[in-house]
Design a protein around this motif. Structure first.
Motif, PDB file in Angstrom:
ATOM      1  N   LEU A   1      22.586  75.984  67.308  1.00  0.00           N
ATOM      2  CA  LEU A   1      22.091  77.153  67.507  1.00  0.00           C
ATOM      3  C   LEU A   1      22.349  78.195  66.199  1.00  0.00           C
ATOM      4  O   LEU A   1      21.534  79.197  66.268  1.00  0.00           O
TER       5      LEU A   1
ATOM      6  N   SER B   1      19.042  79.073  64.151  1.00  0.00           N
ATOM      7  CA  SER B   1      18.270  79.755  64.951  1.00  0.00           C
ATOM      8  C   SER B   1      18.574  81.015  65.392  1.00  0.00           C
ATOM      9  O   SER B   1      17.696  81.877  65.427  1.00  0.00           O
TER      10      SER B   1
ATOM     11  N   ARG C   1      17.703  83.460  62.650  1.00  0.00           N
ATOM     12  CA  ARG C   1      16.518  83.836  62.268  1.00  0.00           C
ATOM     13  C   ARG C   1      16.163  84.474  63.504  1.00  0.00           C
ATOM     14  O   ARG C   1      15.006  85.198  63.644  1.00  0.00           O
ATOM     15  N   ARG C   2      16.996  84.491  64.746  1.00  0.00           N
ATOM     16  CA  ARG C   2      16.643  85.190  66.035  1.00  0.00           C
ATOM     17  C   ARG C   2      15.367  84.327  66.482  1.00  0.00           C
ATOM     18  O   ARG C   2      14.294  84.965  66.938  1.00  0.00           O
ATOM     19  N   ASP C   3      15.261  82.989  66.408  1.00  0.00           N
ATOM     20  CA  ASP C   3      13.971  82.255  66.597  1.00  0.00           C
ATOM     21  C   ASP C   3      14.371  81.885  68.326  1.00  0.00           C
ATOM     22  O   ASP C   3      15.271  81.068  68.817  1.00  0.00           O
TER      23      ASP C   3
ATOM     24  N   TRP D   1      12.266  80.624  70.562  1.00  0.00           N
ATOM     25  CA  TRP D   1      11.787  79.310  71.147  1.00  0.00           C
ATOM     26  C   TRP D   1      12.749  78.092  70.636  1.00  0.00           C
ATOM     27  O   TRP D   1      12.990  77.300  71.222  1.00  0.00           O
ATOM     28  N   GLU D   2      13.037  78.292  69.417  1.00  0.00           N
ATOM     29  CA  GLU D   2      13.876  77.179  69.127  1.00  0.00           C
ATOM     30  C   GLU D   2      15.289  77.031  69.817  1.00  0.00           C
ATOM     31  O   GLU D   2      15.877  76.159  70.221  1.00  0.00           O
ATOM     32  N   VAL D   3      15.731  78.433  70.072  1.00  0.00           N
ATOM     33  CA  VAL D   3      17.217  78.491  70.930  1.00  0.00           C
ATOM     34  C   VAL D   3      16.984  77.852  72.458  1.00  0.00           C
ATOM     35  O   VAL D   3      17.643  77.198  72.773  1.00  0.00           O
TER      36      VAL D   3
ATOM     37  N   THR E   1      16.651  74.095  72.165  1.00  0.00           N
ATOM     38  CA  THR E   1      18.012  73.629  72.159  1.00  0.00           C
ATOM     39  C   THR E   1      18.814  73.735  73.505  1.00  0.00           C
ATOM     40  O   THR E   1      19.534  72.716  73.918  1.00  0.00           O
TER      41      THR E   1
END
Length: 474
Positions: free
Chosen positions: A60, A63, A66-68, A70-72, A75
């Motif tokens: 993480l 991510s 980037r404060r993503d 959806w990616e977090v 995961t």
């Protein structure tokens, strides 16, 4: 509580104490087992949480920077599906500002919400502790990426199975300890009953004796050289010693009675010889002057007085030594007999005799005649011997409350330490001397009385105080 425990029989008290000690040991052992189990469970949780957090930190890190969202979330969802979801029921990832980036359950931790309420009460990985009452615990760990703290990971773990395991182990321990305590307590009770059976037999034997000691039969003595066997043997030896002592005291009393009579024999022979001489003269006078009535009458009166004196002396000797007087109450005539027996001793030494018997007949009849006569005669004979030639001897008999007081005095030398030990103590007899004074001590002690000694103004006083023995037929 202690008083109630002391009143319990030994066969119950010892198993009860042993059971209490076993319960205490069981509680301590159970606490140690549960503590060890908790340590193992907490170590497993720490290892699981550390692997979970470390794996998430690696996956993480970019991510979160980037404060993503959806990616977090993706995961976290893949990590939950990989197998840790049964234990990790919730995982929340927050940024450095404490705002939620994503969570495995968005309904419980919405995006951009404050993570503070979830972080409150959360434990660190190295300090995970199971309370035993909560099914879920929360763990907070920093999210580090390339040596920099970029956020916070909060995980909620389901520990219901571990708590149930602890309760189950506790119940097993409790049940096992209870069963073991009951079995061992019952076994201890049976063992104590068996071990104390000889003691109960000894106590029952002693209770049936009613004040007399009787040896225990050899068949009832425990076998082997055990403490109980030695106890029975010691009791039998003590019983034999008591019987031997009682027999020795009986023989001593009989011997002292005849010793006292022997000491009086010479004086009594003189008392009897004088009346016999007068009687022979009177008989010769009657034979010579049979035709003179007035001479015959005078001689007959002389013979009557002489025979009466002989009768009194003979009766006094018989009363002093008759075995059938045992148990008879004391009478004033008993002291008159003692005076008749003792006066020849006084006359042979030219002594002065002060004889005062002022006790009422009702006080005398509450005493047994035989022991009181023996005590008084022994004290008088010792006083007469101590006073010597031209001395003074006194006897005072008086009421003392409900009892009787007998005082014998003499003007002779003070009593020696050996004589005082014979009269006043119960220890072994000192060497030398007779047994009369010790016999006085033993008789007075047997009657429940006391003996006092006083030496003042050149005079020795022995006082014997006897309690009332119960009635006219004491």
């Amino acid at each position: 509580m202690l008083k109630r425990l002391q009143d319990m029989p030994l066969s119950f008290r010892v198993p009860l104490i042993a059971s209490a000690m076993m319960v205490l040991v069981g509680v301590v052992a159970s606490q140690q087992v549960l503590s060890s189990l908790s340590s193992v469970q907490e170590a497993r949780l720490q290892e699981l949480a550390r692997l979970h957090v470390d794996g998430l930190a690696v996956a993480l890190g970019p991510s979160v920077l980037r404060r993503d969202v959806w990616e977090v979330f993706d995961t976290l969802d893949r990590a939950t599906a990989a197998g840790s979801g049964q234990r990790m029921v919730l995982t929340v990832v927050a940024d450095e500002a404490g705002r939620v980036i994503a969570a495995s359950d968005p309904l419980r931790a919405p995006v951009d919400s404050d993570v503070g309420p979830l972080a409150d009460g959360a434990q660190t990985i190295d300090a995970i502790r199971l309370s035993g009452t909560e099914d879920h615990i929360r763990v907070a760990a920093p999210l580090d990426y390339q040596g920099r703290n970029v956020g916070l990971i909060i995980s909620e773990l389901n520990v219901a199975d571990l708590v149930a395991e602890r309760w189950k182990a506790g119940l097993y321990l409790l049940a096992g300890n209870a069963v073991a305590t009951l079995v061992l307590a019952f076994g201890g009770y049976l063992a104590m009953r068996r071990m104390l059976k000889p003691v109960a037999r000894l106590a029952g034997h002693m209770g049936r004796m009613e004040g007399t000691l009787e040896p225990i039969p050899a068949s009832d003595v425990p076998k082997g050289d055990t403490e109980l066997a030695r106890l029975f043997q010691t009791y039998n030896a003590m019983s034999d010693a008591v019987h031997a002592k009682a027999e020795a005291e009986r023989r001593l009393a009989e011997r002292e009675r005849f010793v006292s009579l022997g000491r009086l024999s010479s004086s009594l022979a003189h008392e009897i010889n004088n009346p016999l001489g007068g009687l022979l003269n009177a008989a010769d006078t009657i034979h010579t002057y049979a035709d003179r009535p007035e001479v015959v009458r005078q001689s007959a009166e002389l013979m009557q007085r002489g025979l009466g004196h002989l009768r009194d002396v003979t009766r006094a000797i018989l009363d002093q030594n008759r075995l059938d007087r045992a148990g008879q109450p004391l009478r004033p005539e008993d002291f008159e007999d003692l005076r008749l027996l003792f006066e020849p001793e006084v006359h042979s030494r030219n002594q002065a005799l002060d004889w005062q018997v002022g006790a009422a007949a009702s006080a005398l009849e509450c005493q047994a005649a035989a022991p009181v006569r023996q005590v008084t005669l022994n004290l008088l004979l010792n006083a007469g011997a101590a006073a010597g030639m031209n001395g003074k001897v006194g006897l005072t008999v008086a009421n003392d409350g409900n009892g009787l007081s007998i005082s014998v005095t003499n003007t002779g030398a003070a009593m020696s330490d050996g004589d005082l030990a014979r009269l006043m103590d119960s220890g072994p007899l000192p060497p030398g001397g007779g047994v009369g004074l010790r016999l006085v001590h033993d008789i007075v002690a047997g009657l429940g009385g006391t003996i006092g000694h006083e030496r003042a103004e050149g005079q020795t006083r022995i006082r014997v105080d006897l309690p009332a023995q119960g009635g006219p037929h004491a």
